[in-house]
Design a protein around this motif. Structure first.
Motif, PDB file in Angstrom:
ATOM      1  N   ALA A   2       0.778  -1.245  -0.040  1.00 17.86           N
ATOM      2  CA  ALA A   2      -0.110  -0.140   0.116  1.00 17.86           C
ATOM      3  C   ALA A   2       1.138   1.310   0.121  1.00 17.86           C
ATOM      4  O   ALA A   2       0.601   2.153  -0.772  1.00 17.86           O
ATOM      5  N   ARG A   3       1.745   1.287   0.966  1.00 14.45           N
ATOM      6  CA  ARG A   3       2.645   2.689   0.956  1.00 14.45           C
ATOM      7  C   ARG A   3       3.558   2.723  -0.207  1.00 14.45           C
ATOM      8  O   ARG A   3       3.444   3.794  -0.966  1.00 14.45           O
ATOM      9  N   TYR A   4       3.838   1.588  -1.122  1.00 15.09           N
ATOM     10  CA  TYR A   4       4.666   1.843  -2.383  1.00 15.09           C
ATOM     11  C   TYR A   4       3.627   2.489  -3.376  1.00 15.09           C
ATOM     12  O   TYR A   4       3.978   3.416  -3.985  1.00 15.09           O
ATOM     13  N   LEU A   5       2.406   1.849  -3.377  1.00 15.26           N
ATOM     14  CA  LEU A   5       1.481   2.292  -4.390  1.00 15.26           C
ATOM     15  C   LEU A   5       0.891   3.781  -4.209  1.00 15.26           C
ATOM     16  O   LEU A   5       0.341   4.122  -4.872  1.00 15.26           O
ATOM     17  N   ALA A   6       1.029   4.098  -2.895  1.00 11.45           N
ATOM     18  CA  ALA A   6       0.531   5.228  -2.600  1.00 11.45           C
ATOM     19  C   ALA A   6       1.164   6.437  -3.249  1.00 11.45           C
ATOM     20  O   ALA A   6       0.629   7.747  -3.280  1.00 11.45           O
ATOM     21  N   ARG A   7       2.332   6.295  -3.594  1.00 16.13           N
ATOM     22  CA  ARG A   7       3.246   7.131  -4.174  1.00 16.13           C
ATOM     23  C   ARG A   7       3.546   8.260  -3.607  1.00 16.13           C
ATOM     24  O   ARG A   7       3.824   9.601  -3.767  1.00 16.13           O
ATOM     25  N   GLY A   8       3.529   8.325  -2.225  1.00 16.10           N
ATOM     26  CA  GLY A   8       3.965   9.495  -1.346  1.00 16.10           C
ATOM     27  C   GLY A   8       5.463   9.190  -0.610  1.00 16.10           C
ATOM     28  O   GLY A   8       6.129   8.706  -1.031  1.00 16.10           O
ATOM     29  N   GLU A   9       5.295   9.551   0.547  1.00 18.04           N
ATOM     30  CA  GLU A   9       6.458   9.714   1.551  1.00 18.04           C
ATOM     31  C   GLU A   9       7.786  10.297   0.863  1.00 18.04           C
ATOM     32  O   GLU A   9       8.730   9.473   0.793  1.00 18.04           O
ATOM     33  N   PRO A  10       7.787  11.604   0.483  1.00 17.18           N
ATOM     34  CA  PRO A  10       8.850  12.200  -0.197  1.00 17.18           C
ATOM     35  C   PRO A  10      10.094  12.123   1.000  1.00 17.18           C
ATOM     36  O   PRO A  10       9.947  12.410   2.053  1.00 17.18           O
ATOM     37  N   GLY A  11      11.328  11.870   0.373  1.00 19.98           N
ATOM     38  CA  GLY A  11      12.562  11.835   1.179  1.00 19.98           C
ATOM     39  C   GLY A  11      12.975  13.048   1.182  1.00 19.98           C
ATOM     40  O   GLY A  11      12.497  14.054   0.665  1.00 19.98           O
ATOM     41  N   ALA A  12      14.399  13.233   1.440  1.00 16.34           N
ATOM     42  CA  ALA A  12      15.088  14.624   1.793  1.00 16.34           C
ATOM     43  C   ALA A  12      15.281  15.347   0.230  1.00 16.34           C
ATOM     44  O   ALA A  12      15.259  16.259   0.281  1.00 16.34           O
ATOM     45  N   ASP A  13      15.165  14.491  -0.727  1.00  9.04           N
ATOM     46  CA  ASP A  13      15.368  15.103  -1.927  1.00  9.04           C
ATOM     47  C   ASP A  13      14.105  15.240  -2.852  1.00  9.04           C
ATOM     48  O   ASP A  13      14.028  15.645  -3.839  1.00  9.04           O
ATOM     49  N   GLY A  14      13.054  14.995  -1.819  1.00  6.99           N
ATOM     50  CA  GLY A  14      11.829  15.403  -2.450  1.00  6.99           C
ATOM     51  C   GLY A  14      11.336  14.135  -3.093  1.00  6.99           C
ATOM     52  O   GLY A  14       9.915  14.253  -3.721  1.00  6.99           O
ATOM     53  N   SER A  15      11.882  13.322  -3.483  1.00  7.51           N
ATOM     54  CA  SER A  15      11.423  11.977  -4.318  1.00  7.51           C
ATOM     55  C   SER A  15      10.648  11.055  -3.059  1.00  7.51           C
ATOM     56  O   SER A  15      10.853  10.935  -2.442  1.00  7.51           O
ATOM     57  N   GLY A  16       9.560  10.452  -4.189  1.00  6.77           N
ATOM     58  CA  GLY A  16       8.878   9.566  -3.192  1.00  6.77           C
ATOM     59  C   GLY A  16       9.198   8.248  -2.854  1.00  6.77           C
ATOM     60  O   GLY A  16      10.341   7.931  -3.615  1.00  6.77           O
ATOM     61  N   LEU A  17       8.720   7.478  -2.021  1.00  3.09           N
ATOM     62  CA  LEU A  17       9.043   6.427  -1.543  1.00  3.09           C
ATOM     63  C   LEU A  17       9.145   5.266  -2.800  1.00  3.09           C
ATOM     64  O   LEU A  17      10.172   4.402  -2.830  1.00  3.09           O
ATOM     65  N   ASP A  18       8.314   5.325  -3.611  1.00  2.00           N
ATOM     66  CA  ASP A  18       8.292   4.329  -4.795  1.00  2.00           C
ATOM     67  C   ASP A  18       9.348   4.639  -5.555  1.00  2.00           C
ATOM     68  O   ASP A  18       9.944   3.770  -6.123  1.00  2.00           O
ATOM     69  N   ARG A  19       9.746   5.908  -5.980  1.00  2.00           N
ATOM     70  CA  ARG A  19      10.794   6.213  -6.773  1.00  2.00           C
ATOM     71  C   ARG A  19      12.141   5.790  -6.251  1.00  2.00           C
ATOM     72  O   ARG A  19      13.072   5.311  -6.929  1.00  2.00           O
ATOM     73  N   ARG A  20      12.441   6.061  -4.860  1.00  7.77           N
ATOM     74  CA  ARG A  20      13.503   5.836  -4.180  1.00  7.77           C
ATOM     75  C   ARG A  20      13.888   3.897  -4.226  1.00  7.77           C
ATOM     76  O   ARG A  20      14.948   3.688  -4.366  1.00  7.77           O
ATOM     77  N   ILE A  21      12.775   3.451  -4.010  1.00  7.98           N
ATOM     78  CA  ILE A  21      12.832   1.828  -4.135  1.00  7.98           C
ATOM     79  C   ILE A  21      13.132   1.542  -5.553  1.00  7.98           C
ATOM     80  O   ILE A  21      14.079   0.692  -5.673  1.00  7.98           O
ATOM     81  N   ARG A  22      12.362   2.101  -6.597  1.00  7.66           N
ATOM     82  CA  ARG A  22      12.916   1.887  -7.924  1.00  7.66           C
ATOM     83  C   ARG A  22      14.099   2.211  -8.343  1.00  7.66           C
ATOM     84  O   ARG A  22      14.927   1.288  -9.143  1.00  7.66           O
ATOM     85  N   ALA A  23      14.875   3.165  -7.816  1.00  6.02           N
ATOM     86  CA  ALA A  23      16.299   3.511  -8.199  1.00  6.02           C
ATOM     87  C   ALA A  23      17.086   2.559  -7.678  1.00  6.02           C
ATOM     88  O   ALA A  23      18.133   2.322  -8.300  1.00  6.02           O
ATOM     89  N   ARG A  24      16.881   1.782  -6.415  1.00  5.46           N
ATOM     90  CA  ARG A  24      17.758   0.658  -6.106  1.00  5.46           C
ATOM     91  C   ARG A  24      17.537  -0.362  -7.026  1.00  5.46           C
ATOM     92  O   ARG A  24      18.713  -1.133  -7.142  1.00  5.46           O
ATOM     93  N   VAL A  25      16.689  -0.587  -7.611  1.00  7.20           N
ATOM     94  CA  VAL A  25      16.442  -2.030  -8.312  1.00  7.20           C
ATOM     95  C   VAL A  25      17.115  -1.427  -9.748  1.00  7.20           C
ATOM     96  O   VAL A  25      17.695  -2.292 -10.335  1.00  7.20           O
ATOM     97  N   ALA A  26      16.812  -0.401 -10.315  1.00  8.43           N
ATOM     98  CA  ALA A  26      17.510   0.229 -11.583  1.00  8.43           C
ATOM     99  C   ALA A  26      18.940   0.084 -11.360  1.00  8.43           C
ATOM    100  O   ALA A  26      19.870  -0.392 -12.398  1.00  8.43           O
ATOM    101  N   GLU A  27      19.408   0.357 -10.338  1.00  6.36           N
ATOM    102  CA  GLU A  27      21.030   0.344 -10.121  1.00  6.36           C
ATOM    103  C   GLU A  27      21.635  -1.062 -10.323  1.00  6.36           C
ATOM    104  O   GLU A  27      22.838  -1.325 -10.750  1.00  6.36           O
ATOM    105  N   ALA A  28      20.598  -1.835  -9.414  1.00  3.38           N
ATOM    106  CA  ALA A  28      21.146  -3.388  -9.697  1.00  3.38           C
ATOM    107  C   ALA A  28      21.067  -4.058 -10.923  1.00  3.38           C
ATOM    108  O   ALA A  28      22.028  -4.825 -11.581  1.00  3.38           O
TER     109      ALA A  28
END
Length: 325
Positions: free
Chosen positions: A163-189
């Motif tokens: 639910a938290r991933y699909l809510a597309r919220g929870e911006p971090g220090a750089d303003g990016s949402g939780l879902d985008r920060r998670i995808r960045a980890r996968v993209a890096e791998a």
């Protein structure tokens, strides 16, 4: 160049990536041997075969990671709670499609528990509903013995991550949402590819969306225990819409277990469009032993999963000297 194999984990708490990578690799190799690919299994375990990576993002679900400017707690939690509420109903409805009369009686009760209340106030009530639903479902055959592996509280925590991933919220220090920060980890791998990507549970949603953002070649995309086809809760929230196979994907194998309480019967062939190369998903069912079959290792040990991965890694290795299948 040695082929690349990327594992993407699903729901659950933070984990040690090195330990998980070793465990997933050993289990997949066992599945390869069961499928008759002894050479590929030996190369995988020895490290002489595919270059393996484990995309880890579980630590990002820590609540301290969710703090960001301009995102009041109330708004963030309300959005995730709304998705969780829909997930509960979709979850019960999906299980009810193949229930026998006795199971349907219990699921009707769970459906009533899952339904949102008109006067519901605050996320605490949503979580309480979720706990009631999970408790009811864990009383159903064949999941009655799963209490030794998962409690209603843990199950709800896992659903809350979806639910938290699909809510597309929870911006971090750089303003990016939780879902985008998670995808960045996968993209890096995954990197530039080519790579075989094996994604479990929520990781299948993350990997699907990440692959749309990458130009990487993925000759084989394998999803296991996936919730992608929860049509009223997950499917309509996928990006892009309507859901389509990423252009870089050369083959998509989706594997599900009938006794997996967190993976609904797939209809990917109906619900996900083919890409421009004509590549569409293919779904296969498996039957694992035990009462808790949602774990990645249960799926990785299946020849249905490991065999195609071995074949593709062997094909990719052909240009670099290869290794026996």
């Amino acid at each position: 160049m040695r082929p690349r194999l990327v594992f993407v984990h699903g729901i659950g708490g933070p984990r040690d990536p090195d330990t998980e990578l070793a465990s997933w690799t050993r289990t997949l190799a066992a599945g390869m041997r069961a499928a008759g690919h002894d050479g590929a299994a030996a190369s995988l375990v020895s490290g002489e075969g595919a270059r393996c990576a484990f995309a880890h993002y579980g630590d990002l679900f820590g609540r301290d990671q969710a703090q960001g400017a301009g995102d009041p707690d109330g708004g963030r939690e309300a959005a995730a709670d709304a998705v969780l509420s829909e997930l509960l109903v979709a979850w019960v409805d999906a299980l009810a499609e193949e229930a026998d009369p006795e199971e349907r009686r219990i699921l009707d009760h769970a459906r009533a528990e899952a339904a949102p209340r008109a006067q519901e106030q605050g996320g605490g009530q949503v979580v309480r509903r979720a706990l009631n639903v999970a408790t009811t479902l864990l009383a159903l055959r064949p999941w009655g013995g799963a209490a030794q592996w998962i409690t209603p509280k843990v199950m709800v925590s896992h659903l809350s991550q979806v639910a938290r991933y699909l809510a597309r919220g929870e911006p971090g220090a750089d303003g990016s949402g939780l879902d985008r920060r998670i995808r960045a980890r996968v993209a890096e791998a995954i990197g530039d590819g080519p790579a075989v990507v094996v994604a479990h549970s929520l990781g299948s949603v993350v990997a699907l969306e990440a692959l749309h953002e990458l130009a990487a070649s993925v000759p084989l995309f394998v999803t296991i225990g996936s919730p992608i086809t929860m049509r009223t809760a997950v499917w309509p929230r996928l990006v892009p819409q309507p859901p389509v196979v990423p252009e870089g994907v050369g083959g998509w194998l989706n594997v599900w277990d009938r006794d997996d309480i967190l993976a609904v019967r797939p209809r990917l062939e109906r619900d996900v469009r083919a890409n421009g190369r004509g590549v569409a998903p293919r779904s296969r069912s498996v039957q694992s032993d035990g009462v808790w079959v949602h774990s990645a290792e249960k799926y990785l040990a299946q020849p249905t999963v490991a065999g195609p991965v071995a074949q593709e890694l062997t094909r990719l290795a052909g240009g670099a000297g290869g290794y026996p299948g």
